[in-house]
Write a protein that holds these residues in place. Structure first.
Motif, PDB file in Angstrom:
ATOM      1  N   LEU A  18      -2.245  21.296  14.075  1.00 23.45           N
ATOM      2  CA  LEU A  18      -1.873  20.060  14.773  1.00 23.45           C
ATOM      3  C   LEU A  18      -1.502  20.351  16.220  1.00 23.45           C
ATOM      4  N   ALA A  19      -0.710  21.411  16.443  1.00 20.85           N
ATOM      5  CA  ALA A  19      -0.306  21.754  17.800  1.00 20.85           C
ATOM      6  C   ALA A  19      -1.524  22.130  18.638  1.00 20.85           C
ATOM      7  N   MET A  20      -2.535  22.773  17.981  1.00 22.34           N
ATOM      8  CA  MET A  20      -3.746  23.149  18.713  1.00 22.34           C
ATOM      9  C   MET A  20      -4.459  21.897  19.229  1.00 22.34           C
ATOM     10  N   VAL A  21      -4.548  20.873  18.373  1.00 23.57           N
ATOM     11  CA  VAL A  21      -5.270  19.655  18.778  1.00 23.57           C
ATOM     12  C   VAL A  21      -4.463  18.861  19.810  1.00 23.57           C
ATOM     13  N   LEU A  22      -3.123  18.835  19.662  1.00 17.97           N
ATOM     14  CA  LEU A  22      -2.317  17.953  20.498  1.00 17.97           C
ATOM     15  C   LEU A  22      -1.912  18.575  21.825  1.00 17.97           C
ATOM     16  N   SER A  23      -1.928  19.921  21.922  1.00 14.59           N
ATOM     17  CA  SER A  23      -1.432  20.558  23.137  1.00 14.59           C
ATOM     18  C   SER A  23      -2.320  20.246  24.335  1.00 14.59           C
ATOM     19  N   PRO A  24      -1.747  19.794  25.450  1.00  8.10           N
ATOM     20  CA  PRO A  24      -2.583  19.446  26.600  1.00  8.10           C
ATOM     21  C   PRO A  24      -3.163  20.671  27.310  1.00  8.10           C
ATOM     22  N   ASN A  25      -2.532  21.822  27.155  1.00 14.38           N
ATOM     23  CA  ASN A  25      -2.989  23.027  27.853  1.00 14.38           C
ATOM     24  C   ASN A  25      -3.917  23.827  26.939  1.00 14.38           C
ATOM     25  N   ALA A  26      -5.126  24.146  27.436  1.00 11.97           N
ATOM     26  CA  ALA A  26      -6.110  24.825  26.594  1.00 11.97           C
ATOM     27  C   ALA A  26      -5.662  26.229  26.197  1.00 11.97           C
ATOM     28  N   VAL A  27      -4.889  26.901  27.061  1.00 11.40           N
ATOM     29  CA  VAL A  27      -4.401  28.238  26.712  1.00 11.40           C
ATOM     30  C   VAL A  27      -3.440  28.150  25.530  1.00 11.40           C
ATOM     31  N   HIS A  28      -2.546  27.136  25.553  1.00 11.93           N
ATOM     32  CA  HIS A  28      -1.633  26.945  24.418  1.00 11.93           C
ATOM     33  C   HIS A  28      -2.435  26.638  23.154  1.00 11.93           C
ATOM     34  N   SER A  29      -3.498  25.825  23.292  1.00 15.65           N
ATOM     35  CA  SER A  29      -4.344  25.530  22.135  1.00 15.65           C
ATOM     36  C   SER A  29      -4.899  26.809  21.527  1.00 15.65           C
TER      37      SER A  29
ATOM     38  N   LEU B  12      -5.423  22.063   1.033  1.00 13.48           N
ATOM     39  CA  LEU B  12      -5.068  22.608   2.349  1.00 13.48           C
ATOM     40  C   LEU B  12      -6.303  22.724   3.228  1.00 13.48           C
ATOM     41  N   SER B  13      -7.423  23.171   2.612  1.00 11.04           N
ATOM     42  CA  SER B  13      -8.676  23.283   3.354  1.00 11.04           C
ATOM     43  C   SER B  13      -9.123  21.919   3.876  1.00 11.04           C
ATOM     44  N   ALA B  14      -8.964  20.871   3.040  1.00 10.40           N
ATOM     45  CA  ALA B  14      -9.350  19.522   3.481  1.00 10.40           C
ATOM     46  C   ALA B  14      -8.477  19.060   4.628  1.00 10.40           C
ATOM     47  N   ILE B  15      -7.162  19.365   4.565  1.00 13.32           N
ATOM     48  CA  ILE B  15      -6.259  18.955   5.655  1.00 13.32           C
ATOM     49  C   ILE B  15      -6.667  19.638   6.958  1.00 13.32           C
ATOM     50  N   LEU B  16      -6.918  20.963   6.895  1.00 19.59           N
ATOM     51  CA  LEU B  16      -7.288  21.687   8.120  1.00 19.59           C
ATOM     52  C   LEU B  16      -8.617  21.174   8.663  1.00 19.59           C
ATOM     53  N   PHE B  17      -9.566  20.888   7.759  1.00 19.87           N
ATOM     54  CA  PHE B  17     -10.863  20.375   8.202  1.00 19.87           C
ATOM     55  C   PHE B  17     -10.698  19.037   8.913  1.00 19.87           C
ATOM     56  N   THR B  18      -9.837  18.170   8.343  1.00 18.43           N
ATOM     57  CA  THR B  18      -9.629  16.860   8.962  1.00 18.43           C
ATOM     58  C   THR B  18      -9.016  16.992  10.346  1.00 18.43           C
ATOM     59  N   ILE B  19      -8.042  17.912  10.482  1.00 19.14           N
ATOM     60  CA  ILE B  19      -7.446  18.114  11.810  1.00 19.14           C
ATOM     61  C   ILE B  19      -8.520  18.562  12.793  1.00 19.14           C
ATOM     62  N   GLY B  20      -9.443  19.439  12.327  1.00 15.22           N
ATOM     63  CA  GLY B  20     -10.530  19.878  13.195  1.00 15.22           C
ATOM     64  C   GLY B  20     -11.438  18.732  13.601  1.00 15.22           C
ATOM     65  N   VAL B  21     -11.770  17.861  12.633  1.00 12.04           N
ATOM     66  CA  VAL B  21     -12.641  16.714  12.937  1.00 12.04           C
ATOM     67  C   VAL B  21     -11.979  15.798  13.958  1.00 12.04           C
ATOM     68  N   VAL B  22     -10.686  15.489  13.737  1.00 13.21           N
ATOM     69  CA  VAL B  22      -9.989  14.609  14.683  1.00 13.21           C
ATOM     70  C   VAL B  22      -9.924  15.269  16.062  1.00 13.21           C
TER      71      VAL B  22
END
Lengths: 173, 102
Positions: A18-29, B12-22
């Motif tokens: 989640l933090a990877m997707v939400l972080s605005p800085n690509a290095v933090h991601s 858990l795999s489905a949750i991580l996959f969904t985060i990747g898709v979003v």
């Protein structure tokens, strides 16, 4: 014990993703993605796949993510992209579709799969390097050779793509 | 040593996959989109290894090994494309690279 480790590691993996997707800085991601890869490697150890856990840490968290960080810092592209939204309804629709996909995946995970869980003795040695290599070099020998050609193609493609034009260079000189 | 069920790993795999898709759908920075794709590949690997344990066969782990090798090749080519695009356009935002004209 294994259950406690699983849930702790799973929470770390989900939060890092989640933090990877939400972080605005690509290095933090990239750094959060390394954390996620390392926690997934711990899960591989729990699943009795020590060889894959080592490959995960060295190839994924090591080589691939170093490549990512190298390119981010080479391009200076770590700035935020969150402000620019040409299509306004894209983000809510994406999150809605993501929730739908998650519900589907969760439904499959809890209702659709009827696999017997093997005993520990049966599953004990399937992840050792000896077992993996004996399967890899007998049953999967042809895919293994094809992977080597694929990696060669990737090397040549990378060199061709990043090469500067000869004529362009001569103009500059 | 009591084991966690395969279903928990698949969830858990489905949750991580969904985060990747979003991530791919919401972020516009091409590098972060690439990292989200890596996250999706990784969650698929986790499911493969969980199935491999459930069936007590090594095949799932060998396939995971192949997936990691293909991901390495894909990342190398993808990042080379990004460097090449950045040279031409000075951006990694995918909305700014919407034309095919070089």
């Amino acid at each position: 014990m294994a259950t406690v480790i699983f849930y702790l590691t799973a929470i770390v993996a989900i939060l890092a993703a989640l933090a990877m997707v939400l972080s605005p800085n690509a290095v933090h991601s990239a750094l959060f993605l390394i954390l996620n890869f390392c926690s997934v490697a711990v899960l591989y150890l729990l699943l009795r796949a020590p060889f894959l856990a080592a490959v995960q840490v060295t190839v994924y968290a090591g080589a691939i993510m170093v490549l990512f960080l190298f390119v981010i810092m080479l391009l200076g592209a770590e700035k935020a992209d969150l402000g620019s939204e040409p299509v306004g309804w894209q983000k809510p629709v994406a999150i809605l579709l993501g929730i739908v996909l998650l519900v589907e995946g969760g439904f499959v995970a809890y209702r659709g799969i009827r696999l017997p869980d093997m005993t520990a003795a049966q599953a004990n040695d399937i992840g050792s390097p000896i077992t993996i290599s004996s399967v890899l070099f007998s049953k999967y020998l042809l895919p293994f050779e094809i992977i080597s050609i694929l990696l060669l193609i990737a090397i040549v493609g990378t060199v061709v793509l990043t090469r500067r034009d000869r004529a362009h260079l001569r103009e500059e000189a | 040593m009591n084991d966690v069920s395969t279903n928990a790993y698949v969830l858990l795999s489905a949750i991580l996959f969904t985060i990747g898709v979003v991530g791919v759908l919401t972020r516009r920075n091409a590098i972060v989109m690439f990292m989200s794709v890596e996250l999706m590949l990784n969650s698929a690997n986790l499911a493969l290894i969980a199935f491999s344990r459930a069936r007590a066969e090594s095949d799932g782990q060998v396939i995971t090994f192949f997936v990691i090798a293909v991901a390495a090749a894909e990342v190398a080519v993808g990042l080379a494309l990004l460097v090449s695009i950045f040279r031409a356009k000075q951006t990694t935002n995918v909305d700014d690279v919407s034309t095919l004209k070089g």
